[in-house]
Design an enzyme around this catalytic site. Sequence first.
Site, PDB file in Angstrom:
ATOM      1  N   LYS A  89     -12.045  -2.055   6.878  1.00 38.79           N
ATOM      2  CA  LYS A  89     -11.215  -2.921   7.704  1.00 38.79           C
ATOM      3  C   LYS A  89     -11.687  -2.899   9.167  1.00 38.79           C
ATOM      4  O   LYS A  89     -11.840  -3.929   9.778  1.00 38.79           O
ATOM      5  CB  LYS A  89      -9.738  -2.504   7.645  1.00 38.79           C
ATOM      6  CG  LYS A  89      -9.169  -2.341   6.231  1.00 38.79           C
ATOM      7  CD  LYS A  89      -8.769  -3.649   5.598  1.00 38.79           C
ATOM      8  CE  LYS A  89      -8.528  -3.596   4.104  1.00 38.79           C
ATOM      9  NZ  LYS A  89      -7.641  -2.551   3.613  1.00 38.79           N
ATOM     10  N   TRP A 110       0.832  -1.214   0.000  1.00 41.84           N
ATOM     11  CA  TRP A 110       0.000   0.000   0.000  1.00 41.84           C
ATOM     12  C   TRP A 110       0.860   1.255   0.000  1.00 41.84           C
ATOM     13  O   TRP A 110       0.544   2.231  -0.681  1.00 41.84           O
ATOM     14  CB  TRP A 110      -0.984  -0.007   1.174  1.00 41.84           C
ATOM     15  CG  TRP A 110      -1.937  -1.157   1.095  1.00 41.84           C
ATOM     16  CD1 TRP A 110      -2.087  -2.178   1.987  1.00 41.84           C
ATOM     17  CD2 TRP A 110      -2.891  -1.430   0.043  1.00 41.84           C
ATOM     18  NE1 TRP A 110      -3.053  -3.052   1.560  1.00 41.84           N
ATOM     19  CE2 TRP A 110      -3.567  -2.624   0.375  1.00 41.84           C
ATOM     20  CE3 TRP A 110      -3.237  -0.782  -1.150  1.00 41.84           C
ATOM     21  CZ2 TRP A 110      -4.563  -3.185  -0.430  1.00 41.84           C
ATOM     22  CZ3 TRP A 110      -4.222  -1.331  -1.956  1.00 41.84           C
ATOM     23  CH2 TRP A 110      -4.877  -2.518  -1.592  1.00 41.84           C
ATOM     24  N   ASP A 136      -1.668   6.555   6.426  1.00 39.67           N
ATOM     25  CA  ASP A 136      -2.676   5.592   5.996  1.00 39.67           C
ATOM     26  C   ASP A 136      -2.899   4.653   7.179  1.00 39.67           C
ATOM     27  O   ASP A 136      -2.033   3.864   7.531  1.00 39.67           O
ATOM     28  CB  ASP A 136      -2.148   4.823   4.776  1.00 39.67           C
ATOM     29  CG  ASP A 136      -3.112   3.733   4.297  1.00 39.67           C
ATOM     30  OD1 ASP A 136      -4.159   3.536   4.936  1.00 39.67           O
ATOM     31  OD2 ASP A 136      -2.796   3.091   3.275  1.00 39.67           O
TER      32      ASP A 136
HETATM   33  C1  LIG Z   1      -6.975  -2.101   2.239  1.00 42.69           C
HETATM   34  C2  LIG Z   1      -5.956  -1.060   2.316  1.00 42.69           C
HETATM   35  C3  LIG Z   1      -5.847  -0.040   1.344  1.00 42.69           C
HETATM   36  C4  LIG Z   1      -6.725   0.024   0.119  1.00 42.69           C
HETATM   37  O1  LIG Z   1      -7.961   0.458   0.462  1.00 42.69           O
HETATM   38  P1  LIG Z   1      -9.098   0.733  -0.653  1.00 42.69           P
HETATM   39  O2  LIG Z   1     -10.179   1.307   0.189  1.00 42.69           O
HETATM   40  O3  LIG Z   1      -9.431  -0.586  -1.265  1.00 42.69           O
HETATM   41  O4  LIG Z   1      -8.560   1.685  -1.640  1.00 42.69           O
HETATM   42  C5  LIG Z   1      -4.888   0.932   1.526  1.00 42.69           C
HETATM   43  N1  LIG Z   1      -4.063   0.908   2.578  1.00 42.69           N
HETATM   44  C6  LIG Z   1      -4.122  -0.061   3.533  1.00 42.69           C
HETATM   45  C7  LIG Z   1      -3.181  -0.030   4.678  1.00 42.69           C
HETATM   46  C8  LIG Z   1      -5.073  -1.074   3.421  1.00 42.69           C
HETATM   47  O5  LIG Z   1      -5.146  -2.029   4.357  1.00 42.69           O
END
Ligand SMILES: *Cc1c(COP(=O)(O)O)cnc(C)c1O
Length: 354
Positions: A191, A100, A167
């Site tokens: 998540k 990511w 993030d």
């Molecule tokens: C799942 C995830 C993403 C991607 O998320 P989307 O909502 O599918 O764009 C980005 N960063 C992390 C750390 C993730 O776990």
Amino acid sequence: MKKHNFSAGPSILPQEVLKQASDAVLNFNNSGLSLLEISHRSKDFVDVMEEARELALQLLGLEGKGYKALFLQGGASMQFVMAAYNLLENKAGYLNTGTWSDKAIKEAKLFGDVVEVASSKDKNFNYIPKDYAIPSGLDYLHITTNNTIFGTQLKNIPALDIPLVADMSSDIFSRELDFTKFDLIYAGAQKNMGPAGTTLVVVREDILGKVTRKIPAMLDYTQHISKGSMYNTPPVFAVYTSLLTLRWLKENGGIKGAEENNDKKATLIYSEIDLNPLFTGFAALEDRSTMNATFNLTEDNLKETFDTMLKEAGISGVNGHRSVGGYRASMYNALSLKSVGTLVDVMSELERKA
Ligand SMILES: *Cc1c(COP(=O)(O)O)cnc(C)c1O
């Protein structure tokens, strides 16, 4: 029968939240209308949005501290773009700790110079780089607090004199941190907070408005703030269900309560991984994530037996990501200690059998 859900994302939500959300789809607030068929400008929905934005800040301890919360669309992946669009004028630093982060870096490069301040790519991202220097002249530093795929987590958040962007998609609301260290936090809801379709963005207002480029309205944090996160029609179901989860979190001890549970769950699974000779952990010990535990079988020929036993125990979603292989147990806030206990029982049962 309800399964033990270890899915990495979209992932487990509290059962009572699912029940309340499904009730609202049929009859929202006893209005005789579905949540899905009312105006997002109606008082009932504006109240939902406002409560969700406030509660997010409150749970993070950021109320009255110059931050705004938004519920946007496009996933965390859209935030890879928006963060850079709104903040990157010349040069930004990125800590590369996984798939990511890597994607965030690729997007940021469209907008300016990107310095990879450190990377753990050399070992397939199984650790968090620690002794790295922050070059001068950065517009911000970007980190990924939890690496969902590799099962590593940043335990120490750097204190900086430049904006810190994070993030937090897979560990938001899972542990207590000094959230005032961050200037921009984003997290896809699916998540640890709600269904796919919305992304929580928490931003310190005073870092905005500094880049000279023109920003399209939909990608401009300032626009979304001025419209109360209602610049256009928000994803009403995802926002409402996220609100229900935030209320559930508040009633269950907030982030502190969640962290206590998450620590217990993580201790339980990692001690089994360490004590059971049939399993080996993927992530470096000191960087192990409390959210996603990655591990492998030491003997490949046990895979079929183990997979069958998992299935029989009602365990779902523990297959590892294709870039790591093996297994991954995701243990988000809504997953009970009992579910982790069931997984650990199957692991020790395998040892007895083998
Ligand atoms: C799942 C995830 C993403 C991607 O998320 P989307 O909502 O599918 O764009 C980005 N960063 C992390 C750390 C993730 O776990």
